[in-house]
Structures are given as C-alpha cells and as structure tokens.
Scaffold this active site. Sequence first.
Site, PDB file in Angstrom:
ATOM      1  N   ARG A 172      29.523  45.756  35.175  1.00 17.52           N
ATOM      2  CA  ARG A 172      30.570  46.109  36.124  1.00 17.52           C
ATOM      3  C   ARG A 172      29.903  46.514  37.431  1.00 17.52           C
ATOM      4  O   ARG A 172      28.793  47.070  37.423  1.00 17.52           O
ATOM      5  CB  ARG A 172      31.400  47.300  35.591  1.00 17.52           C
ATOM      6  CG  ARG A 172      32.394  46.957  34.493  1.00 17.52           C
ATOM      7  CD  ARG A 172      33.562  46.125  34.995  1.00 17.52           C
ATOM      8  NE  ARG A 172      34.529  45.808  33.954  1.00 17.52           N
ATOM      9  CZ  ARG A 172      34.498  44.699  33.215  1.00 17.52           C
ATOM     10  NH1 ARG A 172      33.538  43.808  33.377  1.00 17.52           N
ATOM     11  NH2 ARG A 172      35.439  44.471  32.313  1.00 17.52           N
ATOM     12  N   GLU A 208      36.609  44.774  43.621  1.00 14.69           N
ATOM     13  CA  GLU A 208      36.828  43.325  43.628  1.00 14.69           C
ATOM     14  C   GLU A 208      38.256  43.019  44.062  1.00 14.69           C
ATOM     15  O   GLU A 208      39.159  43.784  43.739  1.00 14.69           O
ATOM     16  CB  GLU A 208      36.572  42.768  42.220  1.00 14.69           C
ATOM     17  CG  GLU A 208      35.133  43.004  41.766  1.00 14.69           C
ATOM     18  CD  GLU A 208      34.859  42.483  40.351  1.00 14.69           C
ATOM     19  OE1 GLU A 208      35.789  41.966  39.704  1.00 14.69           O
ATOM     20  OE2 GLU A 208      33.717  42.605  39.910  1.00 14.69           O
ATOM     21  N   HIS A 262      32.945  37.166  39.668  1.00  8.17           N
ATOM     22  CA  HIS A 262      33.330  37.658  38.340  1.00  8.17           C
ATOM     23  C   HIS A 262      33.832  36.534  37.417  1.00  8.17           C
ATOM     24  O   HIS A 262      35.006  36.489  37.046  1.00  8.17           O
ATOM     25  CB  HIS A 262      34.390  38.770  38.454  1.00  8.17           C
ATOM     26  CG  HIS A 262      34.387  39.692  37.260  1.00  8.17           C
ATOM     27  ND1 HIS A 262      34.759  41.010  37.319  1.00  8.17           N
ATOM     28  CD2 HIS A 262      34.061  39.456  35.957  1.00  8.17           C
ATOM     29  CE1 HIS A 262      34.662  41.562  36.113  1.00  8.17           C
ATOM     30  NE2 HIS A 262      34.237  40.635  35.276  1.00  8.17           N
TER      31      HIS A 262
HETATM   32  C1  GLV Z   1      34.793  40.734  31.871  1.00 10.85           C
HETATM   33  O1  GLV Z   1      34.231  41.285  32.771  1.00 10.85           O
HETATM   34  C2  GLV Z   1      35.068  41.325  30.617  1.00 10.85           C
HETATM   35  O2  GLV Z   1      34.908  42.546  30.458  1.00 10.85           O
HETATM   36  O3  GLV Z   1      35.477  40.574  29.716  1.00 10.85           O
END
Ligand code: GLV
Length: 318
Positions: free
Chosen positions: A236, A265, A284
């Site tokens: 993250r 984000e 992401h």
């Molecule tokens: C993506 O970032 C997830 O946590 O699946």
Amino acid sequence: MKKIVITRKINPTMIQKLEKDFRVVLWDEAEKPMPRDRFLEETADAHGVLTMLSDKVDEEMLSNARNLKVVANLAVGYDNIDLESAKQHNVIITNTPDVLTETTAELAFTLMLTAARRVLEANRQLMAGEWSGWSPYHMAGTDIFGKTVGIFGMGSIGAAFARRLSGFRTKVLYHNRSQSELGETLGAEYVSFEDLLSASDFVLCAAPLTDETKHRFDKEAFQRMKDSAFFINIGRGAHVVEADLARAVETGQIRGAALDVFENEPIGKDHPFVNMDNMTLLPHIGSASVDTRNNMMNLCVNNIMEVLNGGNPITPVK
Ligand code: GLV
Ligand code: GLV
C-alpha cells in the site's frame, strides 16, 4: 428479498448469480467509485455489500447499516475497513486471498525487471524520437542475477515472488513480524528490517498495511539502503513516506523505485514521482489479470451468498 449493494460495475454473470435470490443494487460505473452519500444511503438497509478498496467501511457506515451481515471486499488488503467496528456490529468481513497471489507476484516481478533494465525510460526515449543509435552504455541498467533481494512481508505473495526468483540465482532475504516457515522452505534467510535494507539490491514491500507497517519506509529506512538499490512496492502507498522516497531517489540515495501503489490514489501529473526518470509507476494493477479479477469477484459473490444463506464465509478476515 435481501438486498445486496455492489459498489462498482462487475462481471454481469456474477450479478445474475446473485439476482436469483437477492435484490441487487449496482453502481454501474467501471471507473468511478460510488459517491459516499449514495454508498451510505444504499447500504442503510442492505444485508450484503461488495466493496472495493476505495470504499471506506467505517463506524459511520456500519452503524448506519442496520441489516448488514457481510461485507465482501474485492481485494486481499482490507485497510479500508474498520475491523473493530465491524466486530461490534456483528458484520462479517471477507477478502480475496490466494486467488490473486500468483498474478500479484507476477506484477511485482514485472516492476523489478522494468526498473532494473530502465524499460520505461528507454521506451519513452524511443517514442519521443530521441534514440540516436547503439552505444556502449546506452540505457545500461542493473542485473538481477547474482544480486540480493529482500522481501518485506513473507506472506503468500512474498513467497510466490521468492519462488520466481529461484531461476535468477539471487540471494533472498526476508523480514516479517516473525520468522516464517514459508521463508525457510524457499531458502530465504530471515534478517532484521535494518539488515534487509542495508544488504539488499532490491527491496520488495509485500506486507499488509497495519499500524505497525504504516510509514515504515521513511527517511531513515532509505538512508540504510545501498545507493545502487531499488525499492519496489506492491503493498500500500501508506507503507512509504512519499516525500522521503522522492528525496532519496532525487538525491541518489537509492537508484530508483518501482511502485504500484500510492498513499492517495489516483495520483495525477502533479505528483512529485511523475516525470522522475528513476521511478517506474503503475496505477495499482497488481491483481489485474482478467482471470484473477473474475476469480476475485466470484469469491466475493460466494462469500456473500454463503453468509446470507446461513452458512460460513469462505475467506473471512481473522
Ligand atoms: C489490492 O491491492 C489488494 O489488496 O487486493
Ligand atoms: C547486442 O545487441 C549485442 O549483440 O551485444
């Protein structure tokens, strides 16, 4: 009929599956999140909700949702959810572990190779018509073979990444809250966080975001790293103090970074990381293969159906 809210456009076959037994309310947009006021309004009488990592499931939402039994989050991470509050309101939380492990490890590998071999920088140069021909050190990058790779967070994704490394003849270190059997099985060596930073040529962050891991990669952490090292993040954004990372890359304290996640984000062109040559940036997309996203959606739907039909969740959080 019990009501289910889905906060983003998902695969229609999954919706049809739910519509056999439930009333489904859908936010029919693929790109834009359901606005907060609409989310609160629709979940107020919902029994199940299928959420994205961009939806905040907090005390305000949970105390307002008087019928709510289950929240199925379309992600393995669940830092968007207040677990304590969910527990108090007797709401079951599920996530999507395992089904995205290999896909996410592949993206981590993509980031590592892309950064090491300056793939984006080289591509930008070619596309801009600025390639003047072959030369001995033109876009010369960094090898991965023979190097030391440090994995912060030896969970399933970290382990899948380590497994992929075995073909590259690297030395693998890892750091976790505690020494993990998984790491040892893969021939990875457990070291302290500090040693991981100072000994690694590539540092991968694959940990979940918790109070303990938040902002763990700060000025001091980057100072410990080699000036030839790369930092890769698929966890993250909030694992990192972004201003510290920008400075570390800018001043050559580390060679570069490859990031799939950011603290706030989406990021735009005005973000300090954008337009830095030594930054490999992705929006992401860690688990974003079509098959894996379908499997994640399916798992969310099955979790909701199990709980609302009186069964046990398949992949509950904790
Ligand atoms: C993506 O970032 C997830 O946590 O699946
Ligand atoms: C590069 O293309 C080489 O032939 O060394």
